[in-house]
Structures are given as structure tokens and as C-alpha cells.
Write a protein that holds these residues in place. Structure first.
Motif: not given
Length: 619
Positions: A573, A414, A417-418, A384, A380, A410, A524, A611, A522
Motif C-alpha cells: 500500500s 481495504m 485491495k486484498e 488479512r 477484515q 474504509t 492497514g 485505507p 498491507r
């Protein structure tokens, strides 16, 4: 409860031959003092102010009290004790550092808060971060209530280097010291750690939130100290010169080269417990002893009175076992580079973070219990990083891997959303919900007048967006609108309260806390919060009694969240959450009032966690 006695508690945290040498240097006259290590006030989620809590403990025979509010340092001056006419009583500063995944730890005798809002890829890293912060401040830290929602495992306590104290007994309403069919009790956890060679002391506390319950005072700590001072109590706690109890008292605890001897104030069942938690001997009476020539790794004593209440000594260590040491070393090989990578990621040094993530992954054993979840957490992060670097296809590949294989909800949320940020489409999986909203720019033109009224024409272009109630669906009583320009975000909240009498007495600026949570990049990793307690917002509220609602308008400087102006196309976010009731205004602590909480993107009460934020698009 200050007691003096000739027989003194020896330092149980060292090997026995060192114990005997050390005991000779101790004063021959020391005192027992009674205290509580875990207490909350209205500065977090407690129901009474500090003075009320202090008075209760003094009136009930205690000598000292640590106030440990969640992520807030409650100070209580000595002058206040004089004013309250409470001589020979000590109030000490503590903090219950509380992070995601229910990871909590008490830190004792601090001069500054150790709360850190960083969001890590795995719960294990939250504990490691708390320990690192405590070490940097030379503070004593104790891992709290491991069996509360079974948030801390035996492995966690064994693998984390620097864990020297944990909460064996927590008598708070959510405490679960006995475990269940799938999880060991905290006492069994302790024996497993000691058998593996972990040198760890057990503490006890009542986790008091309210003096009007039967739980307050049900667990306490007895400390052997030179005098009733903060420095001496902290020194004794660090050395393990203490024992925990839910009722009975030891009269003496003594160890020599060959014998471990204890006595109790009243007749009780006295047990000596050794390796793997085996009961080595058990007698009924007021005195008992055991030979230490037993071949055990450790021996500890426990007394149980006629009401099944107990007290526990610290262990006497007799032999070395290296399982805990090897477990710590194995964990350190990947935790250290992983923690460095997370800190680099948080501060935007993404290329350096990427290399360390790869290095950490190579050192996580294939059989490690957390390998799979950490692996997808790293994917993750790498996705990003690629997204920020403009490598969109590579980023999408990482996010799709997370969605397909991660066991962590979680991580999946995330990643979802990406995927939306890259493709404009939401995943079809109903278990990965997140909400979206759009703020229409005000440009360089007029801005809403912050007067607590909804009649400003600038609000007409925006639709009312419903909040969601805690663990429920969308609200039919709380709504908001949002607009912005480059420097400020403008929000209006409308909340209906059907109780007219309650509304007459309601002051929105005093009786509720509204929090605004943002992760502009974002990443996170860290969520920035602002609320009406920060004194940095412009806010005005008005109550409409005939129509049974109130309006609150907010002007929030963008600089509270990030250093660059907002521009068209930015995607943050974001979340707004409100909590009302008899709670303090010290930031996010108000959100412990979950039954009275609602929020726009709130899920399961995690209003301020990365998240669970929604997406806010600026147009």
C-alpha cells in the motif's frame, strides 16, 4: 488579569461533603489567571510563528498560553520570554494529538509527543488509544471540539474510562458548539454526561490559528492557582479549579454544605442548572445563590451578559448516578481485548491477535451502537491474517463478507485491495476506487543519477503517472515515475506551474513538502512516512522557467519503510502526496494545506491514511 480575592473556587469535581473538607486545606489567598488552552503556530497549521502568537496573548491581557500544535511539541524557552521582554507571562507545552476520523485531544505539559500513527478498525478506539497514551505519561488530556463534524458523541465521552475533561467551547473556524437538528450542542452533551454520573470538567479555548481573525481571543480559561507556574496551573486544571468563558467574568464562586453562591464582575443573567440541564433558577444582577438541598445529581452555574457572551462554572456533585459507570464497564469488557488484539496485529503477532479478536467480539452487546462496524472491522483483520498464513480461500471469504455487508467505506476499500491481491481483479463497485502502479526493477545495474533532470535513460522504461488534485480528478500538471532495486526506491516528480514569476521565486525544497507513505505489509494498522524534511532522503530539484515546470528526483532507502529488501512480486500500500504553501516542514502537518495538495492515491485529503493508499507492485 492576575486577580487576588478572599473568596476562592472550591474543588467542584468531588462530592460536596468532600468539597468542604478539601476547601479548608486550600490557601486562603489564591489568584485567578487568564489563559488559552488551544493554540497553533507554523509548526503545524497555524499562520504565525510561536513568538508572534505569544506576543499577541501577552499584549491582550493573558497570563499564560498553551501552544498545542498538531502532533508536534512546540517548546518555548523562558529565555525567549526575557528576550522579548515579556515578564510575568508563562508559555506551556502542549500538543493536539490528531488522529483519523477527526479525533483530536489536547495533552498538556508534555515532554514528548504522544502522537501514534496506528490505524484502528473503529474511531472509538482512536480515543481510547489517546487516553491510554496520556495515562502512561501521567498527563492531562482533554477531548477536543466534539461537535466539529460531530466526530465525538455523547456515548464516546460516557463510555471511555479516563475521560475527565472535554472542550465545551471551541471558537475555531470549524467549531460547531451549538449542534444541529440531529446532534446536541456541546452544553447539552455535558448535561447528559453529568446526569449519567460522569465526572467531567468543561474547558474552553479559541483554537487560534491566525492572529488576523476576529476569532482569536473569543474563548479563554480562568484558572485559580497558588502562583503562575506550570506545576500549579496543571494541578488546578486537573482538579477543576477553573471556569471557561467567552467574555464575562465571575467575581466569586463558593459552595458550602447547603448553599452554592456566585457573583459576577458586571450585571448579568445568572442561572443555576441541574439534572438533565434544567434551569433551576434565573436572576438578573451580580449575585445569586441556590440551596443545594434540591435532590439534584449536580448543580452548575452560568452567566450571560448583554452581548450574549457566557461563562460556566464546573459542577457541584450532590448525588451519585451509576449509568456512566456501567457504560464504562460494558465498554471495557470488549475494548480492552480489542486494543490488545490491535497492538498484537500491528507487531505481526497474528495468531495471538486472532484469539483476542474472537474474545472481544463475544463481549460486544448485540445492541451496542458500534457492534456492526466493529464486527466487519474484525472480519477484515481476520481475512488479512488468513492471507498472511497462506489460507487464501478462507481470507477471500472474509473479504467478500466485508464487501457485502460492512457499513464502513474504509473497511470496504481495504477489502477490495486484498481481493485484488488474491485474485488480480478489481471489484466493479465504482464507490470503491483505488489506484495501481508498477515499479520496474533496476536489478543490479546502474541507478538514476539524482540531479533533478529527466534525461536519464533509465527513466525511459517507465510511463508518467498523473497525480490527483485534492477533491478533484487526475491532474494535468503533476506526474511521477518510479523505479527500484532491492535497497532503494527512485522517484521523479514533474510539476508544471503556469505562473512564470511565481516559478522564478519558487524553491521546491523549501516551498513544498513531498511525503511518501507506505504500508509494506498491507496490514492497514500503521503507515510509515518519509519526506524531504526527514533529512534521510537524497533529493535534487531543478526549475525549467522557459517550459514552466520543475523536476524533483528522490532516492528513498527501502529501510525507511521496512526491514527486508524489496523483491519481485511484493505488493505495498503506497502513496505520494505533495503540499505547497506557507507551512512548516514537520512531516504530515503540511497536509493541512489541503487546498494546495495533490497526490497519486489521495482521496478526500487523507493522503497518509492506510485505507486511502494505492497499490504499488514491484516487478
Amino acid at each position: 488579569m492576575v486577580k487576588s480575592q478572599a473568596s476562592f473556587l472550591v474543588f467542584f469535581g468531588m462530592l460536596l461533603h468532600s468539597l468542604v473538607l478539601f476547601s479548608a486545606s486550600l490557601p486562603t489567598e489564591m489568584i485567578w489567571v487568564k489563559g488559552n488552552l488551544h493554540t497553533h503556530t507554523t509548526n503545524s497549521d497555524g499562520r504565525q510563528p510561536p513568538a508572534t502568537m505569544v506576543r499577541w496573548y501577552k499584549d491582550n491581557g493573558y497570563n499564560f498560553l498553551f501552544i498545542t500544535d498538531h502532533n508536534f511539541l512546540t517548546t518555548f524557552q523562558a529565555e525567549s520570554l526575557k528576550t522579548m521582554q515579556l515578564p510575568n507571562f508563562l508559555v506551556l507545552t502542549g500538543e493536539e494529538v490528531s488522529c483519523s476520523f477527526n479525533k483530536h485531544a489536547n495533552v498538556f505539559c508534555m515532554t514528548r509527543t504522544l502522537f501514534d500513527s496506528l490505524e484502528f478498525i473503529h474511531p472509538f478506539l482512536y480515543l481510547r488509544n489517546m487516553l491510554d497514551l496520556a495515562r502512561s505519561a501521567n498527563a492531562l488530556i482533554s477531548i477536543n471540539h466534539p461537535d466539529w463534524r460531530f466526530c465525538v458523541s455523547t456515548y464516546d465521552l460516557m463510555a471511555l474510562s479516563g475521560v475527565t475533561h472535554f472542550e465545551l467551547i471551541n471558537e475555531g473556524k470549524d467549531g460547531d458548539n451549538m449542534g444541529d437538528s440531529l446532534h446536541p450542542s456541546t452544553e447539552k452533551m455535558w448535561d447528559s454526561l453529568l446526569t449519567a454520573g460522569k465526572r467531567i470538567f468543561a474547558l474552553t479555548g479559541d483554537d487560534a490559528h491566525n492572529i488576523d481573525t476576529t476569532r482569536i481571543g473569543r474563548a479563554f480559561i480562568m484558572v485559580k492557582t497558588r502562583d503562575l507556574s506550570a506545576g500549579e496551573i496543571l494541578r488546578s486544571l486537573k482538579k477543576g479549579l477553573c471556569y471557561g468563558s467567552t467574555g464575562p467574568l465571575f467575581k466569586s464562586i463558593e459552595a458550602t454544605q447547603n448553599t452554592f453562591r456566585v457573583s459576577s464582575e458586571k450585571p448579568a443573567h445568572i442561572e443555576f442548572i441541574g439534572t438533565h440541564g434544567r434551569t433551576l433558577t434565573s436572576v438578573y444582577g451580580q449575585e445569586a445563590e441556590i440551596s443545594l438541598d434540591t435532590g439534584e445529581i449536580y448543580v452548575r452555574a452560568r452567566i450571560t451578559d448583554s452581548d450574549s457572551l457566557r461563562a460556566w462554572t464546573q459542577p457541584v456533585y450532590l448525588k451519585h448516578a451509576d449509568l456512566a459507570d456501567s457504560t464504562e464497564r460494558e465498554a471495557d469488557r470488549f475494548v480492552q481485548p480489542l486494543m490488545r488484539a490491535e497492538k498484537l496485529y500491528c507487531t505481526g503477532r497474528l495468531t495471538a491477535a486472532l484469539d483476542l479478536y474472537d474474545s472481544a467480539m463475544k463481549h460486544i452487546p448485540l445492541t451496542h451502537p458500534y457492534r456492526e462496524e466493529m464486527f466487519f472491522g474484525i472480519l477484515q483483520r481476520k481475512g488479512r491474517i488468513c492471507e498472511v498464513q497462506g489460507k487464501e480461500k478462507e481470507a477471500l471469504k472474509y473479504f467478500e463478507q466485508v464487501l457485502a455487508g460492512s457499513p464502513s467505506e474504509t473497511h470496504k476499500i481495504m477489502a477490495a485491495k486484498e481481493v485484488y491481491a488474491l485474485t488480480g481483479s478489481k471489484p466493479q463497485n465504482p464507490h470503491l476506487p483505488f489506484v495501481l502502479c508498477t515499479s520496474i526493477s533496476l536489478g543490479n545495474g546502474p541507478t538514476p543519477v539524482i540531479d533533478g533532470k529527466e534525461d536519464d535513460t533509465l527513466w525511459e522504461k517507465s510511463a508518467w503517472i498523473p497525480f490527483r488534485e485534492y477533491k478533484a480528478g487526475f491532474s494535468d500538471s503533476v506526474f511521477f515515475k518510479i523505479r527500484h532495486n532491492a535497497s532503494n526506491i527512485y522517484i521523479i516528480i514533474k510539476a508544471f506551474l503556469p505562473d512564470t514569476n511565481g516559478l522564478r521565486a519558487f524553491d521546491p525544497l523549501k516551498n513544498e513538502y513531498v511525503g511518501f507513505f507506505a504500508d509494506p505489509g498491507r496490514l492497514g494498522m500503521a503507515v510509515v512516512s518519509a519526506g524531504n524534511s526527514t533529512k534521510k532522503l537524497t533529493v535534487k530539484s531543478r526549475i525549467n522557467i522557459p517550459e514552466r515546470f520543475f523536476i524533483s528526483e528522490y532516492k528513498i532507502p527501502v529501510k525507511l519503510f521496512c526491514t527486508t529488501p524489496v523483491k519481485k512480486g511484493d505488493l505495498w500500500s503506497f502513496n505520494i502526496a505533495r503540499s505547497y504553501g506557507k507551512y512548516g516542514d514537520h512531516g504530515w502537518q503540511a497536509f493541512f494545506a489541503k487546498a494546495n495538495q495533490s497526490g497519486w492515491a489521495d482521496r478526500s485529503g487523507e493522503a497518509s491514511k492506510a485505507p486511502y493508499l494505492g497499490l504499488l507492485r514491484f516487478e
